[in-house]
Design an enzyme around this catalytic site. Structure first.
Site, mmCIF file in Angstrom:
data_model
loop_
_atom_site.group_PDB
_atom_site.id
_atom_site.type_symbol
_atom_site.label_atom_id
_atom_site.label_comp_id
_atom_site.label_asym_id
_atom_site.label_seq_id
_atom_site.Cartn_x
_atom_site.Cartn_y
_atom_site.Cartn_z
ATOM 1 N N HIS A 131 0.836 -1.208 0.000
ATOM 2 C CA HIS A 131 0.000 0.000 0.000
ATOM 3 C C HIS A 131 0.868 1.254 0.000
ATOM 4 C CE1 HIS A 131 -3.160 -2.900 1.367
ATOM 5 N NE2 HIS A 131 -3.890 -2.145 0.559
ATOM 6 N N HIS A 163 1.086 1.382 -5.760
ATOM 7 C CA HIS A 163 -0.260 0.783 -5.814
ATOM 8 C C HIS A 163 -1.283 1.828 -6.234
ATOM 9 C CE1 HIS A 163 -3.967 -1.242 -4.719
ATOM 10 N NE2 HIS A 163 -4.227 -0.301 -3.824
ATOM 11 N N HIS A 216 -7.217 6.914 -2.869
ATOM 12 C CA HIS A 216 -8.018 5.886 -2.196
ATOM 13 C C HIS A 216 -7.291 5.170 -1.062
ATOM 14 C CE1 HIS A 216 -5.800 2.882 -4.523
ATOM 15 N NE2 HIS A 216 -6.360 1.961 -3.755
ATOM 16 N N ASP A 217 -5.950 5.195 -1.017
ATOM 17 C CA ASP A 217 -5.205 4.548 0.070
ATOM 18 C C ASP A 217 -4.188 5.492 0.709
ATOM 19 O OD1 ASP A 217 -6.288 2.007 0.443
ATOM 20 O OD2 ASP A 217 -5.160 1.125 -1.212
ATOM 21 N N ASP A 233 -8.997 -1.518 -7.993
ATOM 22 C CA ASP A 233 -8.259 -1.665 -6.736
ATOM 23 C C ASP A 233 -7.659 -3.057 -6.573
ATOM 24 O OD1 ASP A 233 -7.270 -0.955 -4.226
ATOM 25 O OD2 ASP A 233 -9.100 -1.557 -3.200
#
EC number: 3.1.4.53
Length: 829
Positions: free
Chosen positions: A556, A560, A596-597, A726
């Site tokens: 992560h 990514h 998103h992360d 994802d």
């Protein structure tokens, strides 16, 4: 009234599999009847209750004929009666006589035209064959018109025998205008006559039999208390029964043939009309409360059920509307139906009813229920009353409860099971039982789809805090896309293709690929133009977002994020997606993929909840990381004007965009995985498949586009898009798939190590670096989470390359597992 003396009728039975008495040879000269025999009536033998007719094929073998099936209606075809009208006995007349005998039909022959009508009115023949070869001896057309003048001949098949001519064929329209069904070119051969009779029996006669059965259906419609209306697919009114005319104050002559839109309606119900049309155009029934306007201008509340009727070509050819007026004058059943139907309408339109009007309706229903309490139990009515003010699921449960009271025991028990399911909290998420043979699947489900077990020891896990600001890098940040170093530019050359090498870009950018790929992707989609921001603002934003990804995470990290951004852009470039989503949806998707992360700690939600982390406490153990990613991204963006890409947007546009971004980021939470996938399949895939089966017409394509572009469906599509982006690693080329598997495994190994060190519950025990089988973990992940989701996504977007990679990668992991290998690759030979 009997037939004329010149008509002689006799009946005899034909012995099964026995030759006919005095049967002539099948010669070109034609057959002759036995001396003195004028007619033959040859009934088929049938036992009591027999449900099949019997006839013979050309070899004399008995052939079974099933009862006639007409929709859900089934009836038996009586023995056919044939009337032959010939002025003299000749080979053609005798040929049809022998053919009737062979087919088992009752046959009557008459020579006098004036006796034909009387005989027909007495016997009601199914087929009449008239000699049309000698107009001076017999005016066949006049005779046919005479027969057709009787209403009883409406379903009779009339055949004219004509001469074989060598000259050019003339039009058959005068022949048809006279009332003939078809013509037969003279041929006295018995088999030719026999085949003609069979074609008539299974063609025109069978069709007329079905049309005759329609009389009973129309009788039911005409006498129905429900108002019934039938329209064409173009919404022209084709039929309205007397109850409809009485209800609406119209006469048949005023409605038949008119377009439905011409009939006065309540224009304030435009949103309801859209809901109805979107439902029935894809072949689904719609039922609900509809307010219409009568001819005199009065409003009328109706319980309407609209049923699409599939016809030729598998397309919708008619719409049947069944209407009951909700006036409360009659029975409690009508009251319950109106209220239940109103409930359905609320769900369909998604709008709240006027509170004041709603309370008046409840009082009215309660008042009417008092008058009919002897007919229905009070408990049923009490449940039904509550439907108008309760939540949708409560209304559904109440309707089922009411239905149970009048249902047989098997149905009641089945409905009990339905109620048990409906009372669960997750209707779209499957219930997983532990699988002894697949501990990897059990751990993945437990580790990714739950919030963990709260630890009560008081120990808390605190995330390493760092300032949310740009972190210095040992590479030069580009001023613009034109300023990108050559090696990085080469690494991004194939970014439009699925097989793009993100790891090459990672190496070229020293583990900071997001800013470079982001600049190129956002430029391709015109994001700066949409946001009204400069490229320098976008560059600063990408810098601060990437700086808050942890480069220490094996998986992560910003690589990514860049990989998910690439997959998102790839999906957005597909034709189906471009036709469906709006520009603001594309912007939301690309931004959501980027953030998103952000600030992911390299630990799962379950770990954070078990450890009592600050984030878990802040977000109440619910979607902890996903909520943090979205919230932090907006804090970083709006906290500094230099990187605020939203600063020049209109307020309403910003709110819409923000809502879309947050919704997509939250959709990446795995606890809702099956809910999102199942909603997508049921709301997108299945209706789309039904529509596409009807063929690719402009009208059908318009219906598809309308269905897909509703706000609700666009939201489902965006959620599915980012979910697939994802976790698209198993759909990448094999070498990339292996690398991603190594990275995620290492991150899970690290979490397991820390859980053991801190005495926390180990949420995924199989991810122990000393014992874990990476092939098994990949197989389980693909089986449980990837295959069904990408099958649904591929059915919508069409992604053959991805599905081929997925198949190849699954076979690769399966092969390693079958060799009892636990590592990423087989040992070198």
């Amino acid at each position: 009234m009997g037939c004329a003396p010149s008509i002689h009728i006799s009946e005899r039975l034909v012995a099964e599999d026995a030759p006919s008495p005095a049967a002539p040879p099948l010669s070109s000269g034609g057959p002759r009847l036995p001396q003195g025999q004028k007619t033959a009536a040859l009934p088929r033998t049938r036992g009591a209750g027999l449900l099949e007719s019997e006839l013979r094929d050309g070899s004399g073998k008995k052939v079974a004929v099933a009862d006639v099936q007409f929709g859900p209606m089934r009836f038996h075809q009586d023995q056919l009666q044939v009337l032959l009208v010939f002025t003299k006995e000749d080979n053609q007349c005798n040929g049809f006589c022998r053919a009737c005998e062979k087919a088992g039909f009752k046959c009557t022959v008459t020579k006098e035209a004036q006796a034909v009508l009387a005989c027909f009115l007495d016997k009601h023949h199914d087929i009449i064959i008239i000699d049309h070869r000698n107009p001076r001896q017999l005016d066949a057309e006049a005779l046919c018109r005479s027969i057709r003048s009787s209403k009883l001949s409406e379903n009779t098949v009339i055949v004219g025998v004509v001469r074989r001519v060598d000259r050019e064929e003339l039009s058959v329209m005068p022949f048809i205008s006279a009332g003939f069904t078809r013509r037969y070119v003279e041929n006295p051969n018995i088999m030719a006559c026999y085949n003609e009779l069979l074609q008539l029996e299974f063609g025109e006669v069978r069709s007329q039999l079905k049309l005759r059965a329609c009389n009973s259906v129309f009788t039911a419609l005409e006498n129905s208390e429900d108002a019934i209306e039938i329209t064409s697919e173009d919404r022209f009114i084709q039929y309205a029964n007397p109850a409809f005319e009485t209800t609406m104050g119209y006469q048949s002559g005023e409605l038949i043939g008119k377009e439905l839109g011409e009939v006065p309606i309540n224009e304030k119900k435009a949103d309801l009309l859209d809901t109805i049309n979107s439902c029935i155009r894809i072949g689904k029934e719609w039922q609900g409360i509809y307010y219409a306007k009568k001819k005199n201008g009065d409003n009328i509340q109706q319980n309407v059920k609209i049923i699409p009727v599939i016809g030729q070509g598998g397309k919708i050819r008619h719409y049947v509307s069944i209407i009951r007026v909700c006036n409360g004058n009659n029975k409690a059943e009508k009251i319950s139906e109106c209220v239940q139907s109103d409930t359905h309408t609320d769900n369909q339109t998604g709008k709240h009813k006027d509170r004041r009007k709603g309370s008046l309706d409840v009082k009215a229903v309660a008042s009417r229920a008092t008058e009919v309490s002897s007919q229905r139990r009070h408990s049923s009515m009490a449940r039904i009353h509550s439907m108008t003010i309760e939540a949708p699921i409560t209304k559904v449960i109440n309707i089922i409860n009411a239905a149970q009271e009048s249902s047989p025991m098997p149905v009641t028990e089945a409905l009990d099971r339905v109620l048990e399911i409906l009372r669960t909290t997750e209707l779209y998420s499957p219930q997983f039982g532990a699988k002894d043979d697949d501990p990897h699947a059990n751990d993945l489900v437990g580790g990714l789809m739950s919030d963990g077990l709260r630890r009560l020891s008081g120990n808390e896990y605190v995330l390493s805090t760092k300032n949310t600001q740009m972190v210095s890098s040992n590479i030069i940040t580009p001023i613009s896309l034109d300023d990108v170093p050559p090696r990085i530019a080469r690494a991004m050359e194939n970014e439009e293709y699925w097989d793009f090498d993100i790891f090459e870009l990672e190496a070229a950018t020293h583990n900071r690929p997001l800013i470079y790929l982001g600049l190129k992707m956002f430029a391709r989609f015109g994001i700066c133009e949409f946001l009204h921001c400069s490229e320098s603002t976008l560059r600063s934003w990408l810098q601060i977002i990437e700086a808050n990804y942890h480069s220490s995470n094996p998986y992560h990290n910003s690589t990514h994020s860049a990989d998910v951004l690439h997959a998102t852009a790839y999906f957005l470039s597909k034709e189906r997606i471009k036709e469906t989503l709006d520009p603001i949806d594309e912007v939301a998707a690309l931004i959501a993929a980027t953030i998103h992360d952000v600030d992911h700690p390299g630990r799962t939600n379950s770990f954070l909840c078990n450890a009592g982390s600050e984030l878990a406490i802040l977000y109440n153990d619910t979607a902890v990381l996903e909520s943090h990613h979205a919230a932090l991204a907006f804090q970083l963006t709006t906290g500094d004007d230099k990187c605020n890409i939203f600063k020049n947007m209109e307020r309403n546009d910003y709110r819409t965009l923000r809502q879309g971004i947050i919704d997509m980021v939250l959709a990446t939470e795995m606890t809702k995985h099956f809910e999102h996938v199942n909603k997508f399949v049921n709301s997108i895939n299945k209706p789309l498949a039904t529509l596409e089966e009807n063929g690719e017409t402009d009208k059908n394509q318009e219906v598809i586009n309308t269905m897909l572009r509703t706000p609700e469906n666009r939201t489902l599509i965006k959620r599915m898009l980012i979910k697939c982006a994802d976790v698209s690693n198993p759909c990448r080329p094999l070498q990339y798939c292996i690398e991603w598997a190594a990275r995620i495994s290492e991150e899970y190994f690290s979490q397991t190590d820390e859980e053991k060190q801190q005495g926390l519950p180990v949420v995924m025990p199989v991810f122990d670096r000393n014992t874990c089988s990476i092939p098994k973990s990949q197989i389980s992940f693909i089986d449980y989470f990837i295959t069904d989701m990408f099958d649904a996504w591929d059915a919508f977007v069409d992604l053959p390359d991805l599905m081929q990679h997925l198949d190849n990668n699954f076979k690769y992991w399966k092969g390693l597992d079958e060799m009892k290998l636990r590592n990423l690759r087989p040992p070198p030979e």
